[in-house]
Write an enzyme that holds these catalytic residues in place. Structure first.
Site, PDB file in Angstrom:
ATOM      1  N   ASP A  46      43.279  55.964  46.184  1.00  9.26           N
ATOM      2  CA  ASP A  46      43.186  54.505  46.301  1.00  9.26           C
ATOM      3  C   ASP A  46      42.801  54.185  47.742  1.00  9.26           C
ATOM      4  OD1 ASP A  46      45.193  52.072  44.572  1.00  9.26           O
ATOM      5  OD2 ASP A  46      43.656  51.690  46.104  1.00  9.26           O
ATOM      6  N   ASP A  96      40.301  49.124  46.640  1.00  9.46           N
ATOM      7  CA  ASP A  96      41.183  47.952  46.625  1.00  9.46           C
ATOM      8  C   ASP A  96      40.410  46.692  47.030  1.00  9.46           C
ATOM      9  OD1 ASP A  96      44.063  47.151  46.494  1.00  9.46           O
ATOM     10  OD2 ASP A  96      43.651  46.491  48.542  1.00  9.46           O
ATOM     11  N   GLU A 152      38.305  47.378  42.366  1.00 11.99           N
ATOM     12  CA  GLU A 152      39.193  46.293  41.940  1.00 11.99           C
ATOM     13  C   GLU A 152      38.511  44.996  42.358  1.00 11.99           C
ATOM     14  OE1 GLU A 152      42.595  45.298  44.243  1.00 11.99           O
ATOM     15  OE2 GLU A 152      43.783  44.775  42.493  1.00 11.99           O
ATOM     16  N   HIS A 174      49.873  48.363  38.465  1.00 11.56           N
ATOM     17  CA  HIS A 174      51.052  48.233  39.339  1.00 11.56           C
ATOM     18  C   HIS A 174      51.238  46.819  39.880  1.00 11.56           C
ATOM     19  CE1 HIS A 174      47.667  48.575  41.941  1.00 11.56           C
ATOM     20  NE2 HIS A 174      48.405  48.243  42.987  1.00 11.56           N
ATOM     21  N   ASP A 175      50.284  45.932  39.567  1.00 12.88           N
ATOM     22  CA  ASP A 175      50.385  44.554  40.072  1.00 12.88           C
ATOM     23  C   ASP A 175      50.829  43.563  39.007  1.00 12.88           C
ATOM     24  OD1 ASP A 175      47.409  44.883  42.107  1.00 12.88           O
ATOM     25  OD2 ASP A 175      49.524  45.089  42.663  1.00 12.88           O
TER      26      ASP A 175
HETATM   27  O1  TEU Z   1      45.766  43.706  44.688  1.00 14.72           O
HETATM   28  C1  TEU Z   1      44.854  42.628  44.841  1.00 14.72           C
HETATM   29  C2  TEU Z   1      45.443  41.351  44.373  1.00 14.72           C
HETATM   30  O2  TEU Z   1      44.883  40.309  44.455  1.00 14.72           O
HETATM   31  C3  TEU Z   1      46.803  41.443  43.853  1.00 14.72           C
HETATM   32  O3  TEU Z   1      47.525  41.403  45.074  1.00 14.72           O
HETATM   33  C4  TEU Z   1      47.241  40.317  42.962  1.00 14.72           C
HETATM   34  O4  TEU Z   1      46.591  39.136  43.293  1.00 14.72           O
HETATM   35  C5  TEU Z   1      48.718  40.134  43.208  1.00 14.72           C
HETATM   36  O5  TEU Z   1      49.280  41.407  43.106  1.00 14.72           O
HETATM   37  C6  TEU Z   1      49.324  39.165  42.216  1.00 14.72           C
HETATM   38  O6  TEU Z   1      49.144  39.643  40.911  1.00 14.72           O
HETATM   39  C7  TEU Z   1      45.469  44.843  45.484  1.00 14.72           C
HETATM   40  C8  TEU Z   1      46.511  45.893  45.165  1.00 14.72           C
HETATM   41  O7  TEU Z   1      46.394  46.271  43.797  1.00 14.72           O
HETATM   42  C9  TEU Z   1      47.872  45.296  45.454  1.00 14.72           C
HETATM   43  O8  TEU Z   1      48.909  46.187  45.056  1.00 14.72           O
HETATM   44  C10 TEU Z   1      47.947  45.011  46.938  1.00 14.72           C
HETATM   45  O9  TEU Z   1      49.178  44.371  47.221  1.00 14.72           O
HETATM   46  C11 TEU Z   1      46.786  44.103  47.387  1.00 14.72           C
HETATM   47  O10 TEU Z   1      45.517  44.490  46.863  1.00 14.72           O
HETATM   48  C12 TEU Z   1      46.637  44.157  48.904  1.00 14.72           C
HETATM   49  O11 TEU Z   1      46.137  45.440  49.243  1.00 14.72           O
END
Ligand code: TEU
Length: 516
Positions: free
Chosen positions: A96, A201, A263, A329-330
């Site tokens: 990642d 990311d 992403e 994971h989000d």
């Molecule tokens: O996530 C991008 C992102 O926009 C997410 O943060 C989402 O909007 C948020 O989690 C609410 O659902 C990426 C990664 O997947 C995330 O884990 C990171 O926190 C973020 O970027 C910053 O690097």
């Protein structure tokens, strides 16, 4: 056919997969110990959320050093061993790569804020503007995804710096050629060590409007306010990003069968597959794959899923290749978000995901039906959860330890060790690898059956896809290549529905797969 087209990719949140070191946090050695399981399941590639040195303000998405392994997860030697053991099982390793921002503790940012080593402009700095009362304020209306303004005043430098996430995650200035050069060298470090590619990311955020203009506002359809009501035309999705991705693709192509999946969040709260698809370029000259998160945003509905899939397929350029995902994971796990704990619904979603045209991404634990945990405020670790609890518990509920068995700590870590997040109680009630592995009726057996089906029936990886006219509660499609064909029919209803193809009516939540 390239591995990243026919394969199944499995996202591992390393902190939560398996702890070999005995500290209650998952690590690379722990992943290595579970490679036989992943090979047994039929996984072709693993995507590891960040394992680089980080202060962990955003659990690794704030990188302090791109060319090492955080001691929490092990060492470079552990990484080398993981790659060797994974490759021995014909499993690829995708890292990642967080290119949009670093940790504020990264030496690059420290150099930039102290205007030294030629890194003055490696980040997004601004004097700001004077408000009507003459007071200094940020240069525009950009907001941080984690709340608040996206600009923070740095007294050391005497300017504002940009952070589209936490203040501890300053955004790099990708209009500066040295930034691209430096970051590409970081990628090469891992490719030279055998990494098979990267998940990039928020890759559509990396270039911002040169004039730092404010975003226009829009009344978001999820009003009342769930999102920032801005149309993110200025702080992401800039045309120069495609030029950078073309150069990144050329770099990857020098390493042979590698892959980059991006992403893409075109905006907040609304999915725009047509925008996501642009990051595939002409289909062969930018990203290999791009996430469109429409399926994650839809309810459990045949009609809504079909519409999202058709829109995504229509957006993909001719030589491009789609990918599909239901959990990560989000976001809340699909088993909680749309299945409400129903194994029958989970079986339907598994067939929809794994028998589509394109590359499926699984999220660890999805295959055994893991659900979101209900965590107490004191158990929360995610900055989002700590900030917005109880309105929003953050992302920890979908990041709890993998459930290997029904004993203490679910086999994730030693019984005498406290895991970094509590294990979901379902581990003791059959939601574990050990409980399901030898049960032919289990969800795990179903995932493995579908993955094996992909490997034995060429139409399920290389074939075309055509949706069939059907009852609104039924999703049906054909896959064909050469003389090999399959028909997949899913009844999203709990009650009988007519079959769109020969054969009896469909039972509630029936999955019917026939081969020609
Ligand atoms: O996530 C991008 C992102 O926009 C997410 O943060 C989402 O909007 C948020 O989690 C609410 O659902 C990426 C990664 O997947 C995330 O884990 C990171 O926190 C973020 O970027 C910053 O690097």
């Amino acid at each position: 056919m390239s591995w990243w087209k026919h394969g199944v990719v499995y996202q591992i949140y390393p902190r939560s997969f398996h702890d070999a070191s005995g500290d209650g946090t998952g690590d690379l050695a722990g992943i290595c110990e579970k490679l036989d399981y992943l090979a047994w399941l039929g996984i072709d590639a693993i995507w590891l959320s960040p394992v680089f040195p980080s202060p962990m303000r955003d659990f690794g998405y704030d990188v302090q050093n791109y060319v090492d392994i955080d001691p929490l997860f092990g060492t470079l030697e552990d990484f080398d061993r993981l790659v060797a053991e994974a490759h021995r099982r014909d499993i690829r390793v995708v890292l990642d790569l967080v290119m949009n921002h670093t940790s504020d503790l990264h030496p690059w940012f420290q150099d930039s804020r102290h205007r030294r080593n030629g890194r003055d402009d490696w980040y997004m700095w601004s004097d700001g503007i004077r408000g009507p009362l003459g007071r200094r304020r940020p240069p525009n209306n950009w907001r941080a995804a984690f709340g608040g303004p996206a600009w923070t005043w740095d007294p050391e430098r005497g300017q504002y710096y940009l952070h589209l996430f936490l203040p501890e995650q300053p955004d790099l200035n990708w209009r500066h050629p040295a930034v691209e050069h430096a970051m590409f060298r970081q990628a090469e470090f891992w490719l030279d060590r055998g990494a098979d590619g990267f998940r990039l990311d928020v890759i559509n955020y990396i270039v911002k409007d040169a004039a730092l203009r404010s975003n226009p506002y829009r009344l978001h359809r999820t009003f009342p306010r769930r999102h920032d009501q801005q149309n993110h035309l200025r702080d992401r999705n800039q045309p120069e990003t495609h030029d950078i991705l073309k150069r990144f693709r050329s770099l990857l192509d020098r390493y042979g069968a590698t892959m980059a999946v991006g992403e893409i969040y075109p905006n907040e709260g609304v999915m725009e597959p047509a925008v996501s698809a642009t990051y595939l370029g002409n289909g062969t000259d930018e990203l290999h794959l791009a996430f469109d998160f429409s399926l994650l945003a839809r309810p459990f509905s045949a009609v809504r899923y079909r519409r999202a899939l058709e829109t995504w397929y229509q957006a993909i350029p001719g030589s491009g290749w789609p990918c599909h995902v239901l959990s990560n994971h989000d976001k809340s796990r699909a088993m909680t978000r749309v299945c409400r704990g129903s194994i029958g619904r989970a079986r339907i979603l598994a067939a929809m995901l794994l028998l589509q045209r394109g590359t499926p991404f699984l999220y660890y634990g999805e295959e055994i039906g893991m659900q979101d945990s209900r965590l107490r405020r004191t158990e929360l670790q995610d900055p989002l959860g700590r900030k917005y609890w109880p309105l929003f518990p953050g992302r920890d509920p979908a990041r709890t330890p993998m459930q290997w068995n029904g004993r203490t700590n679910a086999g994730f870590c030693l019984p005498g060790t406290r895991p970094w997040l509590p294990v979901h109680e379902s581990a003791a009630r059959g939601c574990s690898v050990e409980a399901q592995r030898d049960d032919p009726e289990s969800l795990l057996a179903w995932y493995r059956f579908l993955i094996q089906l992909r490997k034995t029936r060429p139409e399920l990886t290389r074939g075309d896809l055509e949706f069939l006219p059907s009852h609104r509660d039924v999703l049906a499609w054909t896959r064909r290549v050469g003389g090999s064909s399959s028909i997949i029919i899913l009844n999203f209803s709990e009650t009988m529905r007519p079959s769109p193809h020969e054969g009896p009516d469909l039972r509630g939540l029936e999955v019917r797969i026939t081969h020609g």
